[in-house]
Scaffold this motif. Sequence first.
Motif, PDB file in Angstrom:
ATOM      1  N   THR A 153       0.819  -1.216   0.000  1.00 21.54           N
ATOM      2  CA  THR A 153       0.000   0.000   0.000  1.00 21.54           C
ATOM      3  C   THR A 153       0.849   1.261   0.000  1.00 21.54           C
ATOM      4  OG1 THR A 153      -0.129  -0.143   2.422  1.00 21.54           O
ATOM      5  CG2 THR A 153      -1.927  -1.138   1.154  1.00 21.54           C
ATOM      6  N   ASP A 154       2.080   1.163   0.491  1.00 19.54           N
ATOM      7  CA  ASP A 154       2.945   2.328   0.512  1.00 19.54           C
ATOM      8  C   ASP A 154       3.432   2.713  -0.888  1.00 19.54           C
ATOM      9  OD1 ASP A 154       4.304  -0.138   0.547  1.00 19.54           O
ATOM     10  OD2 ASP A 154       6.184   0.859   1.091  1.00 19.54           O
ATOM     11  N   LYS A 155       3.345   1.770  -1.848  1.00 22.91           N
ATOM     12  CA  LYS A 155       3.778   2.040  -3.213  1.00 22.91           C
ATOM     13  C   LYS A 155       2.597   2.224  -4.175  1.00 22.91           C
ATOM     14  CE  LYS A 155       8.170  -0.477  -2.849  1.00 22.91           C
ATOM     15  NZ  LYS A 155       9.009  -1.546  -3.435  1.00 22.91           N
ATOM     16  N   LEU A 156       1.393   2.205  -3.634  1.00 22.86           N
ATOM     17  CA  LEU A 156       0.214   2.269  -4.493  1.00 22.86           C
ATOM     18  C   LEU A 156       0.101   3.610  -5.204  1.00 22.86           C
ATOM     19  CD1 LEU A 156      -2.123   0.466  -5.316  1.00 22.86           C
ATOM     20  CD2 LEU A 156      -3.481   1.479  -3.480  1.00 22.86           C
ATOM     21  N   LEU A 157       0.398   4.703  -4.502  1.00 20.82           N
ATOM     22  CA  LEU A 157       0.334   6.027  -5.116  1.00 20.82           C
ATOM     23  C   LEU A 157       1.374   6.173  -6.219  1.00 20.82           C
ATOM     24  CD1 LEU A 157      -0.952   8.822  -5.143  1.00 20.82           C
ATOM     25  CD2 LEU A 157       0.694   9.533  -3.399  1.00 20.82           C
ATOM     26  N   GLU A 158       2.581   5.683  -5.963  1.00 23.09           N
ATOM     27  CA  GLU A 158       3.648   5.733  -6.965  1.00 23.09           C
ATOM     28  C   GLU A 158       3.278   4.908  -8.197  1.00 23.09           C
ATOM     29  OE1 GLU A 158       8.449   4.706  -7.347  1.00 23.09           O
ATOM     30  OE2 GLU A 158       7.316   4.197  -5.526  1.00 23.09           O
ATOM     31  N   LEU A 159       2.682   3.737  -7.964  1.00 22.39           N
ATOM     32  CA  LEU A 159       2.237   2.888  -9.069  1.00 22.39           C
ATOM     33  C   LEU A 159       1.168   3.580  -9.909  1.00 22.39           C
ATOM     34  CD1 LEU A 159       2.089  -0.020 -10.417  1.00 22.39           C
ATOM     35  CD2 LEU A 159       0.233  -0.457  -8.795  1.00 22.39           C
ATOM     36  N   THR A 160       0.206   4.209  -9.237  1.00 20.85           N
ATOM     37  CA  THR A 160      -0.879   4.893  -9.947  1.00 20.85           C
ATOM     38  C   THR A 160      -0.347   6.033 -10.801  1.00 20.85           C
ATOM     39  OG1 THR A 160      -2.409   4.349  -8.145  1.00 20.85           O
ATOM     40  CG2 THR A 160      -3.072   6.094  -9.662  1.00 20.85           C
ATOM     41  N   ALA A 161       0.568   6.827 -10.240  1.00 21.89           N
ATOM     42  CA  ALA A 161       1.132   7.954 -10.984  1.00 21.89           C
ATOM     43  C   ALA A 161       1.943   7.475 -12.183  1.00 21.89           C
ATOM     44  CB  ALA A 161       2.003   8.801 -10.060  1.00 21.89           C
ATOM     45  N   ALA A 162       2.737   6.416 -12.001  1.00 18.09           N
ATOM     46  CA  ALA A 162       3.572   5.912 -13.093  1.00 18.09           C
ATOM     47  C   ALA A 162       2.721   5.373 -14.236  1.00 18.09           C
ATOM     48  CB  ALA A 162       4.515   4.822 -12.571  1.00 18.09           C
ATOM     49  N   PHE A 163       1.669   4.619 -13.914  1.00 19.47           N
ATOM     50  CA  PHE A 163       0.822   4.065 -14.969  1.00 19.47           C
ATOM     51  C   PHE A 163      -0.076   5.125 -15.586  1.00 19.47           C
ATOM     52  CE2 PHE A 163       2.167  -0.152 -13.863  1.00 19.47           C
ATOM     53  CZ  PHE A 163       1.947  -0.874 -15.032  1.00 19.47           C
ATOM     54  N   ALA A 164      -0.447   6.149 -14.816  1.00 22.75           N
ATOM     55  CA  ALA A 164      -1.226   7.244 -15.400  1.00 22.75           C
ATOM     56  C   ALA A 164      -0.409   7.952 -16.478  1.00 22.75           C
ATOM     57  CB  ALA A 164      -1.644   8.227 -14.311  1.00 22.75           C
ATOM     58  N   LEU A 165       0.857   8.239 -16.175  1.00 26.18           N
ATOM     59  CA  LEU A 165       1.732   8.851 -17.178  1.00 26.18           C
ATOM     60  C   LEU A 165       1.962   7.902 -18.346  1.00 26.18           C
ATOM     61  CD1 LEU A 165       3.705  11.073 -18.140  1.00 26.18           C
ATOM     62  CD2 LEU A 165       5.494   9.875 -16.856  1.00 26.18           C
ATOM     63  N   PHE A 166       2.159   6.619 -18.051  1.00 30.98           N
ATOM     64  CA  PHE A 166       2.419   5.649 -19.106  1.00 30.98           C
ATOM     65  C   PHE A 166       1.233   5.554 -20.072  1.00 30.98           C
ATOM     66  CE2 PHE A 166       2.381   1.324 -20.830  1.00 30.98           C
ATOM     67  CZ  PHE A 166       3.645   1.276 -21.398  1.00 30.98           C
ATOM     68  N   ILE A 167       0.028   5.477 -19.547  1.00 28.38           N
ATOM     69  CA  ILE A 167      -1.159   5.379 -20.407  1.00 28.38           C
ATOM     70  C   ILE A 167      -1.371   6.673 -21.188  1.00 28.38           C
ATOM     71  CG2 ILE A 167      -3.678   5.150 -20.372  1.00 28.38           C
ATOM     72  CD1 ILE A 167      -3.322   3.252 -17.949  1.00 28.38           C
ATOM     73  N   PHE A 168      -1.164   7.809 -20.529  1.00 23.59           N
ATOM     74  CA  PHE A 168      -1.328   9.100 -21.198  1.00 23.59           C
ATOM     75  C   PHE A 168      -0.319   9.262 -22.332  1.00 23.59           C
ATOM     76  CE2 PHE A 168      -0.176  13.664 -21.416  1.00 23.59           C
ATOM     77  CZ  PHE A 168      -1.382  14.157 -21.882  1.00 23.59           C
ATOM     78  N   SER A 169       0.943   8.957 -22.059  1.00 21.44           N
ATOM     79  CA  SER A 169       1.973   9.081 -23.095  1.00 21.44           C
ATOM     80  C   SER A 169       1.782   8.045 -24.197  1.00 21.44           C
ATOM     81  CB  SER A 169       3.373   8.962 -22.482  1.00 21.44           C
ATOM     82  OG  SER A 169       3.528   7.731 -21.802  1.00 21.44           O
ATOM     83  N   SER A 170       1.252   6.875 -23.856  1.00 19.41           N
ATOM     84  CA  SER A 170       0.944   5.864 -24.874  1.00 19.41           C
ATOM     85  C   SER A 170      -0.121   6.373 -25.836  1.00 19.41           C
ATOM     86  CB  SER A 170       0.463   4.567 -24.207  1.00 19.41           C
ATOM     87  OG  SER A 170       1.461   3.985 -23.413  1.00 19.41           O
ATOM     88  N   ALA A 171      -1.146   7.028 -25.294  1.00 19.15           N
ATOM     89  CA  ALA A 171      -2.196   7.597 -26.143  1.00 19.15           C
ATOM     90  C   ALA A 171      -1.637   8.703 -27.036  1.00 19.15           C
ATOM     91  CB  ALA A 171      -3.330   8.134 -25.276  1.00 19.15           C
ATOM     92  N   LEU A 172      -0.723   9.513 -26.497  1.00 18.69           N
ATOM     93  CA  LEU A 172      -0.089  10.556 -27.301  1.00 18.69           C
ATOM     94  C   LEU A 172       0.737   9.960 -28.437  1.00 18.69           C
ATOM     95  CD1 LEU A 172       1.266  13.350 -24.904  1.00 18.69           C
ATOM     96  CD2 LEU A 172      -0.426  13.583 -26.719  1.00 18.69           C
ATOM     97  N   LEU A 173       1.484   8.913 -28.130  1.00 17.52           N
ATOM     98  CA  LEU A 173       2.278   8.247 -29.160  1.00 17.52           C
ATOM     99  C   LEU A 173       1.386   7.655 -30.243  1.00 17.52           C
ATOM    100  CD1 LEU A 173       5.115   7.220 -30.079  1.00 17.52           C
ATOM    101  CD2 LEU A 173       4.653   5.149 -28.749  1.00 17.52           C
ATOM    102  N   ALA A 174       0.292   7.034 -29.829  1.00 19.93           N
ATOM    103  CA  ALA A 174      -0.638   6.446 -30.792  1.00 19.93           C
ATOM    104  C   ALA A 174      -1.239   7.522 -31.695  1.00 19.93           C
ATOM    105  CB  ALA A 174      -1.741   5.691 -30.051  1.00 19.93           C
ATOM    106  N   CYS A 175      -1.625   8.655 -31.110  1.00 25.47           N
ATOM    107  CA  CYS A 175      -2.206   9.738 -31.909  1.00 25.47           C
ATOM    108  C   CYS A 175      -1.188  10.327 -32.879  1.00 25.47           C
ATOM    109  CB  CYS A 175      -2.748  10.830 -30.986  1.00 25.47           C
ATOM    110  SG  CYS A 175      -4.244  10.349 -30.094  1.00 25.47           S
ATOM    111  N   THR A 176       0.069  10.393 -32.472  1.00 26.74           N
ATOM    112  CA  THR A 176       1.117  10.902 -33.357  1.00 26.74           C
ATOM    113  C   THR A 176       1.255  10.028 -34.595  1.00 26.74           C
ATOM    114  OG1 THR A 176       2.334  11.864 -31.494  1.00 26.74           O
ATOM    115  CG2 THR A 176       3.554  11.476 -33.529  1.00 26.74           C
ATOM    116  N   PHE A 177       1.330   8.725 -34.396  1.00 28.79           N
ATOM    117  CA  PHE A 177       1.478   7.834 -35.543  1.00 28.79           C
ATOM    118  C   PHE A 177       0.174   7.695 -36.329  1.00 28.79           C
ATOM    119  CE2 PHE A 177       5.531   6.834 -33.780  1.00 28.79           C
ATOM    120  CZ  PHE A 177       6.279   6.365 -34.860  1.00 28.79           C
ATOM    121  N   LEU A 178      -0.950   7.919 -35.692  1.00 26.88           N
ATOM    122  CA  LEU A 178      -2.207   7.965 -36.430  1.00 26.88           C
ATOM    123  C   LEU A 178      -2.188   9.124 -37.423  1.00 26.88           C
ATOM    124  CD1 LEU A 178      -5.142   6.927 -36.783  1.00 26.88           C
ATOM    125  CD2 LEU A 178      -5.800   8.556 -34.992  1.00 26.88           C
TER     126      LEU A 178
END
Length: 273
Positions: free
Chosen positions: A134-159
Motif C-alpha cells: 500500500t505504501d507504493k500504491l500512489l507511486e504505481l498509480t502515478a507511473a501508470f497514469a503517465l504511461f497510459i497518457f503518453s501511450s495515447a499521445l504516441l498512438a495519436c502521433t502515428f495515427l
Amino acid sequence: MLNPVALVAHKEFIDGFRHRWVVFASLSFALLSLAVAFLGSAVSGQLSTPELAPTISALATLAALVIPLLAVLLGHDSFVGELEGGTLLLLLSYPISRWQLLLGKFLGQGAVLATTCFIGFGVTAVALGFVVGTDKLLELTAAFALFIFSSALLACTFLLVSYLVSLAVSTKGRAMAICLLLWFVLVLLYDLVLLGLIVAEGSESWVRALMMANPVDLFRLSNLVFVEHQSVSGVLSLVTSQNSNLWLMLLLMFAWSAAGLFAGWQIFKRKRV
C-alpha cells in the motif's frame, strides 16, 4: 460548428468497436503487458515480485514497438480507402468542411486508440496494485497514469503520420507500404543509426537533439525519467544521464500531434477529390 465533427468522431469510434479494433488491441496490450510484468523476471531463472521501474522500462520498450504499428494499421486507409470506394466525395457533398472531416476522424480514431491503451495497460496496473504494498500504491498509480497518457499521445502521433500518407497517395496498398516503412525507420532503425554515428563520430551533443525529435524516443524517455530507472543502455543513456525535463518531452509530443494535424489539413484542402 462542432456538430459535424462530433458526428464523424462518433461514427469512427463506433466503427472501432464494430470492427473489433478496441477488443483486439485491448486484449493484445493486456496479455503482453501482464506477461512482461509478471513473467519478465523469468529470464533470470526465477520468478520474483514485479518492481515498478523495471516493469515500466520493459513496458515502454514493448509499447514503443506495438502502439505505432497498430496506429498506422488503423489509419493508413482512412482517406485513400474512402477515395477508392467513392465515399469521400459523397462525404464532402454534405455540409461539412475538410477540416471538420479531418478533425472528426482524428478525434474518433484517436479515442479508439486511447481506449485500448487505457483498458489494456489499466488491467496490468490493477493487477500490480494487488501485488505491491500500500505504501507504493500512489507511486504505481502515478507511473501508470503517465504511461497510459503518453501511450495515447504516441498512438495519436502515428495515427496522424498515417493520415499524411493516406492523403498523399492514391492506393491503399501504397499507403500500407509507406506506413510500414516509416514505422520501421522511426521505431527500429532510428536509434541503431544514431548509435552507429556516435561510435563513428565520437560526438554526443547533437545526438540528444535528434533523439528529442523522435516521438518514439520521447515516449520511452518520459516514462524512464519519471520512474528514475537507472539500467538504461544505448543511446537512451545519453539523455537520461542529463537533467531531462519531463514536461518538455510531453510538450514535444503534443507538438508532434499538432504539427501532424496542421500538415494533414494543408494536404487535404489542396487534394483533388
